[in-house]
Design an enzyme around this catalytic site. Structure first.
Site, PDB file in Angstrom:
ATOM      1  N   GLU A 160      13.306 -27.982  17.176  1.00 23.33           N
ATOM      2  CA  GLU A 160      11.930 -28.381  17.515  1.00 23.33           C
ATOM      3  C   GLU A 160      11.186 -28.931  16.300  1.00 23.33           C
ATOM      4  O   GLU A 160      10.199 -29.641  16.447  1.00 23.33           O
ATOM      5  CB  GLU A 160      11.130 -27.188  18.040  1.00 23.33           C
TER       6      GLU A 160
ATOM      7  N   ARG B  28      16.894 -35.875  21.496  1.00 22.10           N
ATOM      8  CA  ARG B  28      17.163 -34.897  20.425  1.00 22.10           C
ATOM      9  C   ARG B  28      18.673 -34.850  20.191  1.00 22.10           C
ATOM     10  O   ARG B  28      19.426 -34.454  21.086  1.00 22.10           O
ATOM     11  CB  ARG B  28      16.653 -33.524  20.880  1.00 22.10           C
TER      12      ARG B  28
HETATM   13  C1  UGA Z   1      13.652 -25.547  23.107  1.00 24.11           C
HETATM   14  C2  UGA Z   1      12.820 -24.332  22.776  1.00 24.11           C
HETATM   15  O1  UGA Z   1      11.634 -24.714  22.121  1.00 24.11           O
HETATM   16  C3  UGA Z   1      13.543 -23.403  21.859  1.00 24.11           C
HETATM   17  O2  UGA Z   1      14.347 -22.550  22.630  1.00 24.11           O
HETATM   18  C4  UGA Z   1      14.385 -23.985  20.779  1.00 24.11           C
HETATM   19  O3  UGA Z   1      13.849 -23.817  19.514  1.00 24.11           O
HETATM   20  C5  UGA Z   1      14.765 -25.413  20.947  1.00 24.11           C
HETATM   21  O4  UGA Z   1      14.156 -26.163  21.972  1.00 24.11           O
HETATM   22  C6  UGA Z   1      16.268 -25.461  21.152  1.00 24.11           C
HETATM   23  O5  UGA Z   1      16.785 -24.693  21.955  1.00 24.11           O
HETATM   24  O6  UGA Z   1      16.935 -26.269  20.497  1.00 24.11           O
HETATM   25  P1  UGA Z   1      13.393 -27.435  24.888  1.00 24.11           P
HETATM   26  O7  UGA Z   1      14.588 -28.164  24.444  1.00 24.11           O
HETATM   27  O8  UGA Z   1      12.287 -28.267  25.439  1.00 24.11           O
HETATM   28  O9  UGA Z   1      12.820 -26.511  23.744  1.00 24.11           O
HETATM   29  O10 UGA Z   1      13.889 -26.333  25.921  1.00 24.11           O
HETATM   30  P2  UGA Z   1      13.932 -26.102  27.491  1.00 24.11           P
HETATM   31  O11 UGA Z   1      12.810 -25.218  27.897  1.00 24.11           O
HETATM   32  O12 UGA Z   1      15.291 -25.628  27.787  1.00 24.11           O
HETATM   33  O13 UGA Z   1      13.662 -27.545  28.164  1.00 24.11           O
HETATM   34  C7  UGA Z   1      14.582 -28.598  28.055  1.00 24.11           C
HETATM   35  C8  UGA Z   1      14.109 -29.727  28.948  1.00 24.11           C
HETATM   36  O14 UGA Z   1      14.268 -29.337  30.303  1.00 24.11           O
HETATM   37  C9  UGA Z   1      12.653 -30.109  28.808  1.00 24.11           C
HETATM   38  O15 UGA Z   1      12.529 -31.500  28.922  1.00 24.11           O
HETATM   39  C10 UGA Z   1      11.964 -29.432  29.990  1.00 24.11           C
HETATM   40  O16 UGA Z   1      10.793 -30.096  30.415  1.00 24.11           O
HETATM   41  C11 UGA Z   1      13.068 -29.498  31.024  1.00 24.11           C
HETATM   42  N1  UGA Z   1      13.029 -28.455  32.070  1.00 24.11           N
HETATM   43  C12 UGA Z   1      12.918 -27.147  31.735  1.00 24.11           C
HETATM   44  C13 UGA Z   1      13.171 -28.836  33.403  1.00 24.11           C
HETATM   45  O17 UGA Z   1      13.281 -30.029  33.734  1.00 24.11           O
HETATM   46  N2  UGA Z   1      13.176 -27.866  34.374  1.00 24.11           N
HETATM   47  C14 UGA Z   1      13.085 -26.556  34.069  1.00 24.11           C
HETATM   48  O18 UGA Z   1      13.128 -25.727  35.008  1.00 24.11           O
HETATM   49  C15 UGA Z   1      12.954 -26.178  32.730  1.00 24.11           C
END
Ligand code: UGA
Length: 350
Positions: free
Chosen positions: A124, A309
Site C-alpha cells: 500500500e 499493483r
Molecule cells: C490491501 C490491504 O490494504 C492490506 O491487506 C495490505 O497491506 C495490502 O493491500 C496487500 O495485501 O498487499 P487491497 O489490495 O485493496 O489492500 O485489498 P483488498 O481488500 O483485498 O481489495 C482488493 C481489491 O478487491 C480492491 O480493488 C477492492 O475494491 C476489491 N474488492 C474487495 C472487491 O471487488 N470485492 C470485495 O468483496 C472486496
C-alpha cells in the site's frame, strides 16, 4: 535447544501472517519462537510444542513482559496491526493508535536493546504509482488527498519505514522492512469479517459463494493485484531471518508478479475453483455468480482504489534466491477448504 538457536519474537502471533510464520519456524526446528497476542485461536495447534513460548496479552497492559521478550530475542517481528481497507475508513484513529503509536514504541525498544527488526511495511505504501514494476529503492510514492481516508494506512506505514530508515542511519538499527503484496491463504480474515464487509477480497468472494450470495465486484473490476500464497511469503521471511546480515537496512518486496489478475478475473477464478471443489455441496455451487457494486455502496465515503499493483522481486531473487512458486488455483483451493470448515462450524457442522 542448542545455544545458537535463533530466538524469534512475533508480536500479533495469532494473526494471518504471524500464525503461518510461527508454524513454519517451529516445523523447521531451528528456532525458538516467542509470541504475544490477545487471542490464540489460530495457534492452538502450536501450544505446548518444543521451543514455543506464548503469552496471551496486550501490548500496552503487558509492556514489561513484552520488553523482556524483546531483550531476550534475536529477531523481533511486530505484526499486530489493522490491515483491512474498510477499517482504514471506519476506524482511522484505531489504525493510528495500533499501527503507528504501538508499533513505534516497539521499534524504539528494539533500537534500545539492539535487536534485528523484521518490519511489515506494505504494498500500500506505493499508493497510486503507475510504474510497470514497483521498485523498493527507486519508485516514487503517490497517494491521494486527506479526505480519501483510505490513505491513512499507507502513509502511517510510509512514515514508519522512514523512521526505521532514520534509526538505521542515526542509531545503527539493524532492520529489514518487507512489503507483502496481497498475501492469501487460510486464516486471511474470517466469514464474519466478510459478513461485516471488512475482509480482504479473496475471503470476501469465497464467503459470499458459501452464503449463496453473488460475489461483489467493486467498481468495474478492472483494478488489478498480484496474489501471493502465504507459504511463499513465509518462506521468504525465513530466508530473511536466516540471512539477516545480507538483508540489513533493506526494503524487500514479497509478491508474486506472475499471478497478476484484475478483480473481475479473480472473481471468475474463485467461482471456477469453487465449482470444481469436491467438498462443496452441489446446491451451494449452483448459486455461484457475481455482481458489480459501486465503491461507495461497498466501502462508504473516503475510499479510493488502487488501479494497478505489481512488485519487482529482483531484490528478493538476488539477495535470497527466492521466487514464488504456488499457483493461484492451489492457493484458492486452500482458502476454499479452510472457509468451508469455518462455514460448517458456524452452521453447527451440518
Ligand atoms: C490491501 C490491504 O490494504 C492490506 O491487506 C495490505 O497491506 C495490502 O493491500 C496487500 O495485501 O498487499 P487491497 O489490495 O485493496 O489492500 O485489498 P483488498 O481488500 O483485498 O481489495 C482488493 C481489491 O478487491 C480492491 O480493488 C477492492 O475494491 C476489491 N474488492 C474487495 C472487491 O471487488 N470485492 C470485495 O468483496 C472486496
Amino acid at each position: 535447544m542448542k545455544s545458537d538457536t535463533k530466538k524469534i519474537l512475533i508480536i500479533g502471533i495469532n494473526g494471518f501472517i504471524g500464525s503461518h510464520l510461527a508454524a513454519e519456524l517451529l516445523k523447521r526446528r531451528r528456532y525458538e519462537v516467542y509470541g504475544l497476542d490477545l487471542y490464540d485461536f489460530r495457534i492452538l495447534h502450536l501450544l505446548g510444542k518444543d521451543g514455543f513460548f506464548f503469552t496471551k496479552g496486550d501490548i500496552y497492559k503487558n509492556w514489561d513482559l513484552l520488553e523482556e521478550y524483546i531483550s531476550h530475542c534475536d529477531v523481533v517481528v511486530p505484526l499486530a496491526a489493522i490491515a483491512q481497507p474498510k477499517l482504514y475508513i471506519q476506524e482511522p484513529l484505531q489504525v493510528f493508535e495500533l499501527d503507528f503509536e504501538a508499533n513505534l514504541k516497539i521499534i524504539q525498544a528494539v533500537v534500545k536493546h539492539n535487536k534485528f527488526l523484521l518490519f511489515p511495511s506494505t504494498s500500500e505504501v506505493y499508493g497510486k504509482v503507475r510504474e510497470n514494476y514497483f521498485n523498493e529503492d527507486t519508485t516514487d510514492i503517490v497517494v491521494g488527498p486527506i479526505n480519501e481516508q483510505r490513505w491513512i494506512y499507507s502513509t502511517i506505514k510510509q512514515l514508519l519505514d522512514r523512521l526505521i530508515h532514520a534509526y538505521g542511519l542515526k542509531e545503527g538499527l539493524r532492520y529489514c522492512c518487507f512489503r507483502p503484496f496481497n498475501w492469501i491463504g487460510s486464516g486471511l480474515d474470517s466469514i464474519k469479517d466478510a459478513q461485516n464487509g471488512t475482509s480482504r477480497v479473496v475471503t470476501s468472494f469465497i464467503s459470499m459463494l458459501l452464503m449463496k450470495e453473488p460475489v461483489k465486484i467493486v467498481g468495474d473490476g478492472k483494478q488489478s493485484r498480484c496474489f501471493t500464497d502465504i507459504k511463499d511469503g513465509v518462506d521468504c521471511l525465513i530466508r530473511i531471518i536466516d540471512n539477516s546480515d545480507i538483508c540489513d537496512k533493506q526494503i524487500i518486496n514479497i509478491g508474486n508478479p506472475y499471478i497478476f489478475l484484475s478483480v473481475y478475473e479473480l472473481a471468475l477464478k474463485c467461482i471456477e475453483t469453487f465449482k470444481k471443489s469436491p467438498k462443496i455441496p452441489e446446491d451451494i455451487k449452483e448459486h455461484a455468480t457475481y455482481k458489480f457494486v459501486s465503491r461507495e455502496e461497498f466501502y462508504g465515503k473516503g475510499y479510493d482504489d488502487i488501479f494497478y499493483r505489481k512488485p519487482s522481486i529482483e531484490k528478493a531473487k538476488t539477495l535470497l534466491d527466492w521466487k514464488p512458486s504456488i499457483s493461484i488455483e492451489d492457493s484458492l483451493e486452500k482458502c476454499i477448504d479452510h472457509l468451508f470448515h469455518e462455514w460448517k462450524d458456524l452452521n453447527g457442522n451440518s
